[in-house]
Design a protein around this motif. Sequence first.
Motif, PDB file in Angstrom:
ATOM      1  N   ASP A 121     -52.672  -9.664 -17.320  1.00  9.54           N
ATOM      2  CA  ASP A 121     -51.649 -10.188 -16.423  1.00  9.54           C
ATOM      3  C   ASP A 121     -50.809  -9.029 -15.902  1.00  9.54           C
ATOM      4  O   ASP A 121     -50.960  -7.886 -16.340  1.00  9.54           O
ATOM      5  CB  ASP A 121     -50.753 -11.195 -17.151  1.00  9.54           C
ATOM      6  CG  ASP A 121     -51.479 -12.505 -17.395  1.00  9.54           C
ATOM      7  OD1 ASP A 121     -51.977 -13.084 -16.419  1.00  9.54           O
ATOM      8  OD2 ASP A 121     -51.565 -12.933 -18.562  1.00  9.54           O
ATOM      9  N   TYR A 122     -49.895  -9.348 -14.963  1.00 12.05           N
ATOM     10  CA  TYR A 122     -49.159  -8.266 -14.313  1.00 12.05           C
ATOM     11  C   TYR A 122     -48.387  -7.406 -15.300  1.00 12.05           C
ATOM     12  O   TYR A 122     -48.488  -6.174 -15.283  1.00 12.05           O
ATOM     13  CB  TYR A 122     -48.194  -8.806 -13.254  1.00 12.05           C
ATOM     14  CG  TYR A 122     -47.189  -7.757 -12.832  1.00 12.05           C
ATOM     15  CD1 TYR A 122     -47.615  -6.559 -12.281  1.00 12.05           C
ATOM     16  CD2 TYR A 122     -45.825  -7.940 -13.035  1.00 12.05           C
ATOM     17  CE1 TYR A 122     -46.713  -5.579 -11.922  1.00 12.05           C
ATOM     18  CE2 TYR A 122     -44.930  -6.962 -12.684  1.00 12.05           C
ATOM     19  CZ  TYR A 122     -45.384  -5.781 -12.123  1.00 12.05           C
ATOM     20  OH  TYR A 122     -44.481  -4.811 -11.776  1.00 12.05           O
ATOM     21  N   ASP A 123     -47.594  -8.024 -16.176  1.00 10.50           N
ATOM     22  CA  ASP A 123     -46.799  -7.206 -17.083  1.00 10.50           C
ATOM     23  C   ASP A 123     -47.690  -6.414 -18.022  1.00 10.50           C
ATOM     24  O   ASP A 123     -47.398  -5.276 -18.373  1.00 10.50           O
ATOM     25  CB  ASP A 123     -45.778  -8.045 -17.852  1.00 10.50           C
ATOM     26  CG  ASP A 123     -46.390  -9.240 -18.543  1.00 10.50           C
ATOM     27  OD1 ASP A 123     -47.582  -9.506 -18.321  1.00 10.50           O
ATOM     28  OD2 ASP A 123     -45.672  -9.918 -19.291  1.00 10.50           O
ATOM     29  N   GLU A 124     -48.838  -6.983 -18.428  1.00  9.50           N
ATOM     30  CA  GLU A 124     -49.776  -6.239 -19.254  1.00  9.50           C
ATOM     31  C   GLU A 124     -50.404  -5.097 -18.456  1.00  9.50           C
ATOM     32  O   GLU A 124     -50.623  -4.016 -18.998  1.00  9.50           O
ATOM     33  CB  GLU A 124     -50.861  -7.179 -19.780  1.00  9.50           C
ATOM     34  CG  GLU A 124     -50.351  -8.188 -20.801  1.00  9.50           C
ATOM     35  CD  GLU A 124     -51.446  -9.127 -21.265  1.00  9.50           C
ATOM     36  OE1 GLU A 124     -51.566  -9.319 -22.493  1.00  9.50           O
ATOM     37  OE2 GLU A 124     -52.170  -9.674 -20.416  1.00  9.50           O
ATOM     38  N   ARG A 125     -50.686  -5.323 -17.169  1.00 13.36           N
ATOM     39  CA  ARG A 125     -51.239  -4.256 -16.339  1.00 13.36           C
ATOM     40  C   ARG A 125     -50.269  -3.082 -16.256  1.00 13.36           C
ATOM     41  O   ARG A 125     -50.670  -1.919 -16.317  1.00 13.36           O
ATOM     42  CB  ARG A 125     -51.538  -4.772 -14.925  1.00 13.36           C
ATOM     43  CG  ARG A 125     -52.700  -5.721 -14.846  1.00 13.36           C
ATOM     44  CD  ARG A 125     -53.310  -5.727 -13.453  1.00 13.36           C
ATOM     45  NE  ARG A 125     -52.385  -6.109 -12.399  1.00 13.36           N
ATOM     46  CZ  ARG A 125     -52.227  -7.343 -11.964  1.00 13.36           C
ATOM     47  NH1 ARG A 125     -52.911  -8.327 -12.520  1.00 13.36           N
ATOM     48  NH2 ARG A 125     -51.398  -7.607 -10.984  1.00 13.36           N
ATOM     49  N   LEU A 126     -49.010  -3.400 -16.123  1.00 12.99           N
ATOM     50  CA  LEU A 126     -48.002  -2.354 -16.017  1.00 12.99           C
ATOM     51  C   LEU A 126     -47.905  -1.554 -17.314  1.00 12.99           C
ATOM     52  O   LEU A 126     -47.906  -0.317 -17.307  1.00 12.99           O
ATOM     53  CB  LEU A 126     -46.648  -2.979 -15.675  1.00 12.99           C
ATOM     54  CG  LEU A 126     -45.497  -2.022 -15.422  1.00 12.99           C
ATOM     55  CD1 LEU A 126     -45.801  -1.118 -14.243  1.00 12.99           C
ATOM     56  CD2 LEU A 126     -44.217  -2.790 -15.180  1.00 12.99           C
ATOM     57  N   LEU A 127     -47.829  -2.243 -18.457  1.00 18.01           N
ATOM     58  CA  LEU A 127     -47.752  -1.558 -19.746  1.00 18.01           C
ATOM     59  C   LEU A 127     -49.040  -0.775 -20.018  1.00 18.01           C
ATOM     60  O   LEU A 127     -49.011   0.348 -20.520  1.00 18.01           O
ATOM     61  CB  LEU A 127     -47.506  -2.573 -20.868  1.00 18.01           C
ATOM     62  CG  LEU A 127     -46.241  -3.430 -20.756  1.00 18.01           C
ATOM     63  CD1 LEU A 127     -46.104  -4.329 -21.973  1.00 18.01           C
ATOM     64  CD2 LEU A 127     -45.002  -2.576 -20.584  1.00 18.01           C
ATOM     65  N   TYR A 128     -50.166  -1.375 -19.678  1.00 16.57           N
ATOM     66  CA  TYR A 128     -51.472  -0.741 -19.875  1.00 16.57           C
ATOM     67  C   TYR A 128     -51.575   0.540 -19.052  1.00 16.57           C
ATOM     68  O   TYR A 128     -52.053   1.574 -19.532  1.00 16.57           O
ATOM     69  CB  TYR A 128     -52.554  -1.743 -19.477  1.00 16.57           C
ATOM     70  CG  TYR A 128     -53.983  -1.280 -19.665  1.00 16.57           C
ATOM     71  CD1 TYR A 128     -54.590  -1.329 -20.920  1.00 16.57           C
ATOM     72  CD2 TYR A 128     -54.726  -0.820 -18.586  1.00 16.57           C
ATOM     73  CE1 TYR A 128     -55.906  -0.930 -21.092  1.00 16.57           C
ATOM     74  CE2 TYR A 128     -56.046  -0.421 -18.744  1.00 16.57           C
ATOM     75  CZ  TYR A 128     -56.630  -0.477 -19.999  1.00 16.57           C
ATOM     76  OH  TYR A 128     -57.934  -0.082 -20.159  1.00 16.57           O
ATOM     77  N   HIS A 129     -51.106   0.465 -17.823  1.00 19.51           N
ATOM     78  CA  HIS A 129     -51.145   1.626 -16.935  1.00 19.51           C
ATOM     79  C   HIS A 129     -50.324   2.779 -17.522  1.00 19.51           C
ATOM     80  O   HIS A 129     -50.767   3.930 -17.514  1.00 19.51           O
ATOM     81  CB  HIS A 129     -50.602   1.230 -15.557  1.00 19.51           C
ATOM     82  CG  HIS A 129     -50.885   2.220 -14.483  1.00 19.51           C
ATOM     83  ND1 HIS A 129     -51.999   2.173 -13.681  1.00 19.51           N
ATOM     84  CD2 HIS A 129     -50.190   3.320 -14.082  1.00 19.51           C
ATOM     85  CE1 HIS A 129     -51.991   3.174 -12.834  1.00 19.51           C
ATOM     86  NE2 HIS A 129     -50.894   3.887 -13.047  1.00 19.51           N
ATOM     87  N   LEU A 130     -49.151   2.480 -18.025  1.00 18.55           N
ATOM     88  CA  LEU A 130     -48.313   3.518 -18.621  1.00 18.55           C
ATOM     89  C   LEU A 130     -48.890   4.003 -19.949  1.00 18.55           C
ATOM     90  O   LEU A 130     -48.754   5.186 -20.296  1.00 18.55           O
ATOM     91  CB  LEU A 130     -46.897   2.979 -18.831  1.00 18.55           C
ATOM     92  CG  LEU A 130     -46.102   2.659 -17.558  1.00 18.55           C
ATOM     93  CD1 LEU A 130     -44.783   1.991 -17.906  1.00 18.55           C
ATOM     94  CD2 LEU A 130     -45.857   3.921 -16.733  1.00 18.55           C
ATOM     95  N   PHE A 131     -49.531   3.110 -20.691  1.00 16.12           N
ATOM     96  CA  PHE A 131     -50.119   3.468 -21.986  1.00 16.12           C
ATOM     97  C   PHE A 131     -51.203   4.535 -21.813  1.00 16.12           C
ATOM     98  O   PHE A 131     -51.337   5.439 -22.656  1.00 16.12           O
ATOM     99  CB  PHE A 131     -50.720   2.213 -22.636  1.00 16.12           C
ATOM    100  CG  PHE A 131     -51.283   2.439 -24.009  1.00 16.12           C
ATOM    101  CD1 PHE A 131     -50.500   2.280 -25.133  1.00 16.12           C
ATOM    102  CD2 PHE A 131     -52.619   2.814 -24.176  1.00 16.12           C
ATOM    103  CE1 PHE A 131     -51.024   2.493 -26.409  1.00 16.12           C
ATOM    104  CE2 PHE A 131     -53.145   3.032 -25.440  1.00 16.12           C
ATOM    105  CZ  PHE A 131     -52.357   2.868 -26.562  1.00 16.12           C
ATOM    106  N   LEU A 132     -51.983   4.429 -20.749  1.00 16.91           N
ATOM    107  CA  LEU A 132     -53.076   5.375 -20.515  1.00 16.91           C
ATOM    108  C   LEU A 132     -52.582   6.724 -20.016  1.00 16.91           C
ATOM    109  O   LEU A 132     -53.368   7.671 -19.892  1.00 16.91           O
ATOM    110  CB  LEU A 132     -54.065   4.799 -19.489  1.00 16.91           C
ATOM    111  CG  LEU A 132     -54.773   3.498 -19.877  1.00 16.91           C
ATOM    112  CD1 LEU A 132     -55.761   3.095 -18.799  1.00 16.91           C
ATOM    113  CD2 LEU A 132     -55.469   3.620 -21.227  1.00 16.91           C
ATOM    114  N   ARG A 133     -51.282   6.831 -19.745  1.00 10.52           N
ATOM    115  CA  ARG A 133     -50.694   8.072 -19.237  1.00 10.52           C
ATOM    116  C   ARG A 133     -49.502   8.422 -20.102  1.00 10.52           C
ATOM    117  O   ARG A 133     -48.381   7.994 -19.840  1.00 10.52           O
ATOM    118  CB  ARG A 133     -50.240   7.885 -17.783  1.00 10.52           C
ATOM    119  CG  ARG A 133     -51.380   7.623 -16.836  1.00 10.52           C
ATOM    120  CD  ARG A 133     -50.925   6.909 -15.582  1.00 10.52           C
ATOM    121  NE  ARG A 133     -51.991   6.833 -14.606  1.00 10.52           N
ATOM    122  CZ  ARG A 133     -52.988   5.943 -14.664  1.00 10.52           C
ATOM    123  NH1 ARG A 133     -53.019   5.054 -15.657  1.00 10.52           N
ATOM    124  NH2 ARG A 133     -53.936   5.941 -13.758  1.00 10.52           N
TER     125      ARG A 133
END
Length: 463
Positions: A121-133
């Motif tokens: 979901d959107y909030d997970e996409r945002l956290l996931y995106h930051l997690f990978l960086r």
Amino acid sequence: MSSSSSLLPLVLFAANPATSLRAEQATVVNCNDWADFLARKLDPMGFLICDGTVAQIESLAEQIRTSEHRHRLAYASTELTLSALASAMLDGPASIEHAITGCLHSDGLRRVLGRNEVELDYDERLLYHLFLREHSELTPVRDRQATRLYRYPLADALAGSPDEVDDWLAALTRRRLIEPAKLFDRTRHCRSCGSAHLHYIDLCPQCESLEIRKSPSLHCFTCGHVGAQENFLAGEVMRCPKCSTTLRHIGVDYDRPLTQYACGRCHHVFIEPSVFARCLDCDTNSDPGQLEVNQVSSLRLTVQGRAALRAGQAQEFFAALDIPNYVAPNFFRHLVDWALVSQQRHPDLEFILVLVEFTNVREMIGTYGGAQVYQLLDEVSRRLRGQLRHSDVSTRTTEERLWLFLPFTTAGRVGVRLRKVFEALTLPGGSSLEVHLRIVEAPRETTPDSKCEQLMERLQEAS
């Protein structure tokens, strides 16, 4: 260039790729543009933009971030000059060696986390995106077209619905999944509509007219009259318009006070005009001191956000209801039991116990999706915060059941206010949030041996 079939390729966007580039750790595939990349049907480990105009780089960055490969690292060559928009959406300048190293590290984190990127979901996409960086941040960009003057281009691209981004980022910040990092600016907003598009105007402090002008003034010592200098001029002499005294010597007959302005409508003279902030979007006039102040900061992933993503708990819809003074259920029961015991010695310690039960949230999630439902629950939380006091305490025993302990309150006084909180809570499709509100009042509806657990069971069983 050497290649390895076990590794995903690094996509190199270059109309005229340099033949001297070498990569020993990954296959490098040259693509002319985004259409060329799509035609090749590649699954890349990352991207490196090597040339292009400012507009082309921005377009390519947006295409990457709105595609199924949105979470892959995307760099720009160190030789390129990036706009603020491109910088906010890309992962920075890099050489091909640096790009490959960063992509390999990010790919390792992605494999360890093991999440299905398509189902985020959107909030997970945002956290996931930051997690990978690691150590990356969401960067705000000033945009005069944006209602709040700043926006987060990367969040807009990941969301797919930019209109909801500000509310979502605020909700994630309240849940401590992301946090402010570097302060970029401080903006002021209209309290009526939230817009940062404000126009500051000077008005007469007496009649609020726009017809004011700078004008020197005089003060007649004889009668005390103060007025614009032009009103004292009578031919070649100066004469007070009120008492007709001829003013010859400054310091003896008159002086020049500090007043600098005169109103053309009411003729009032004054030192400083009143300043109003007029919203250019809703035309509301506000005192500048009453404007909402917003800190514009970059945003980074918190330890709690990292843990929630690992545990698969980032999309916890009912976390929006964890309003201020939220405590664990056991502490909540202990607090209510203490109040019941204290009433034996202090009968004036009135309180009410409230059960707020949301009965159709899960059905709404299935119909409308998590993003819209979470936003609806966040609106419930916002309204509740406006009604509750610092002494009020809340908890949740299940996802759908919110409990409130309201000391020194009676049911009749608070029931109407709480019911208004849940009025007109609907989604665009027309479905309304169904809420059951049940209240027990102590000591009027309790006995000396009442316990919190018993009262909670009574409210849960009530029809």
